[in-house]
Write a protein that holds these residues in place. Structure first.
Motif, PDB file in Angstrom:
ATOM      1  N   UNK A  57       0.841  -1.186   0.000  1.00 39.39           N
ATOM      2  CA  UNK A  57       0.000   0.000   0.000  1.00 39.39           C
ATOM      3  C   UNK A  57       0.880   1.241   0.000  1.00 39.39           C
ATOM      4  N   UNK A  58       0.343   2.331  -0.529  1.00 39.41           N
ATOM      5  CA  UNK A  58       0.984   3.621  -0.344  1.00 39.41           C
ATOM      6  C   UNK A  58      -0.094   4.678  -0.187  1.00 39.41           C
ATOM      7  N   UNK A  59       0.328   5.802   0.413  1.00 42.07           N
ATOM      8  CA  UNK A  59      -0.629   6.864   0.720  1.00 42.07           C
ATOM      9  C   UNK A  59       0.023   8.217   0.506  1.00 42.07           C
ATOM     10  N   UNK A  60      -0.700   9.106  -0.140  1.00 44.34           N
ATOM     11  CA  UNK A  60      -0.191  10.460  -0.364  1.00 44.34           C
ATOM     12  C   UNK A  60      -0.857  11.469   0.560  1.00 44.34           C
ATOM     13  N   UNK A  61      -1.810  11.025   1.375  1.00 43.43           N
ATOM     14  CA  UNK A  61      -2.456  11.944   2.296  1.00 43.43           C
ATOM     15  C   UNK A  61      -3.433  11.212   3.193  1.00 43.43           C
ATOM     16  N   UNK A  62      -3.938  11.935   4.171  1.00 42.18           N
ATOM     17  CA  UNK A  62      -4.887  11.356   5.129  1.00 42.18           C
ATOM     18  C   UNK A  62      -6.074  10.751   4.389  1.00 42.18           C
ATOM     19  N   UNK A  63      -6.366   9.513   4.717  1.00 46.36           N
ATOM     20  CA  UNK A  63      -7.514   8.836   4.131  1.00 46.36           C
ATOM     21  C   UNK A  63      -7.333   8.390   2.697  1.00 46.36           C
ATOM     22  N   UNK A  64      -6.177   8.650   2.103  1.00 48.19           N
ATOM     23  CA  UNK A  64      -5.912   8.282   0.703  1.00 48.19           C
ATOM     24  C   UNK A  64      -4.987   7.069   0.665  1.00 48.19           C
ATOM     25  N   UNK A  65      -5.533   5.929   0.262  1.00 46.85           N
ATOM     26  CA  UNK A  65      -4.794   4.679   0.259  1.00 46.85           C
ATOM     27  C   UNK A  65      -4.870   4.073  -1.139  1.00 46.85           C
ATOM     28  N   UNK A  66      -3.717   3.667  -1.644  1.00 46.94           N
ATOM     29  CA  UNK A  66      -3.667   2.937  -2.906  1.00 46.94           C
ATOM     30  C   UNK A  66      -3.144   1.540  -2.621  1.00 46.94           C
ATOM     31  N   UNK A  67      -3.856   0.557  -3.145  1.00 50.56           N
ATOM     32  CA  UNK A  67      -3.483  -0.835  -2.946  1.00 50.56           C
ATOM     33  C   UNK A  67      -2.823  -1.369  -4.204  1.00 50.56           C
ATOM     34  N   UNK A  68      -1.699  -2.025  -4.001  1.00 49.66           N
ATOM     35  CA  UNK A  68      -0.968  -2.554  -5.138  1.00 49.66           C
ATOM     36  C   UNK A  68      -1.262  -4.027  -5.390  1.00 49.66           C
ATOM     37  N   UNK A  69      -1.612  -4.744  -4.354  1.00 50.26           N
ATOM     38  CA  UNK A  69      -1.791  -6.190  -4.488  1.00 50.26           C
ATOM     39  C   UNK A  69      -3.088  -6.594  -3.789  1.00 50.26           C
TER      40      UNK A  69
END
Lengths: 115, 114
Positions: free
Chosen positions: B48-60
């Motif tokens: 996972x990575x996040x660029x801000x509060x509440x913003x989550x990107x899932x890679x797998x």
């Protein structure tokens, strides 16, 4: 397509001899390159980075790396291996594009130092 | 100076139990935050990575989820652990909007699911 390749999964050297860990990248963008070291059960520690300044980069613990654009390489070297250098080493590349997910990790090279 | 804290250092959990790993960063604001997993003898896998509060990107796609309730806090969770979730979990941060910012890693959590 962007990628990074560490050519050796395992390198073994004698204490006091030179170290060479190889890394090649593939990219159509301008790369920034990093080398990290990981000791067992520890996080990754930044050894050095290249970001389009001097092509020969000096890092911590006597390591250095040279960016060679013509060879698309960024090999890590050290003149004389020390027992404490035994660890896993990762080459990482990022490219000239913004965004949080633009890092590419090599698969790692395990360095063994023989006393 | 910036520091990153990750805990616990080791964890042994039974299959089917929940998971919560926490990571906090000090000395910087609005960082990019990352969770990586490293299986035994293998490279790093971005989870996972996040660029801000509440913003989550899932890679797998997987059994795990991540949350970022505060600017410098990143949590990795699971409702029911699987054996395949065993591994070494690493939290990291980088400077936002800087493509050549290196990652700075925590010391990792060794998770063993039994």
């Amino acid at each position: 397509a962007q990628s990074v390749t560490q050519l050796d999964s395992h390198v073994s050297v004698s204490e006091g001899t030179p170290v060479l860990l190889r890394c090649n990248y593939s990219s159509s963008y301008s790369p920034s390159l990093f080398w990290y070291v990981q000791h067992p059960n520890k996080g990754l520690q930044l050894l050095l980075k290249y970001t389009s300044a001097a092509t020969l980069v000096k890092g911590i613990n006597g390591f250095e790396a040279e960016f060679k654009k013509s060879e698309t390489s960024f090999h890590l070297t050290k003149p004389s291996a020390h027992m404490s250098d035994a660890a896993e080493y990762f080459c990482v590349v990022t490219f000239d594009q913004t965004g949080a997910n633009n890092l590419f990790f090599g698969t790692g090279t395990r360095l063994t130092v023989i006393p | 100076s910036q520091t990153i804290h990750q805990w616990p250092a080791t964890l042994v959990q039974p299959v089917g139990s929940p998971l919560s790993l926490e990571c906090t960063v000090e000395g910087t604001s609005n960082p990019n935050l990352y969770w990586y997993r490293q299986a035994a003898g293998r490279g790093l896998q971005l989870l996972f990575y996040s660029v801000g509060i509440g913003q989550i990107s899932s890679e797998v796609p997987q059994n795990l989820s991540a949350s970022r309730p505060q600017d410098r806090q990143f949590i990795l969770s699971s409702k029911k652990l699987l054996l395949s979730d065993s591994g070494f979990y690493l939290c990291a941060w980088s400077v936002q909007n800087s493509y050549n910012s290196p990652l700075h890693f925590g010391n990792g959590t060794r998770l063993t699911v039994t």
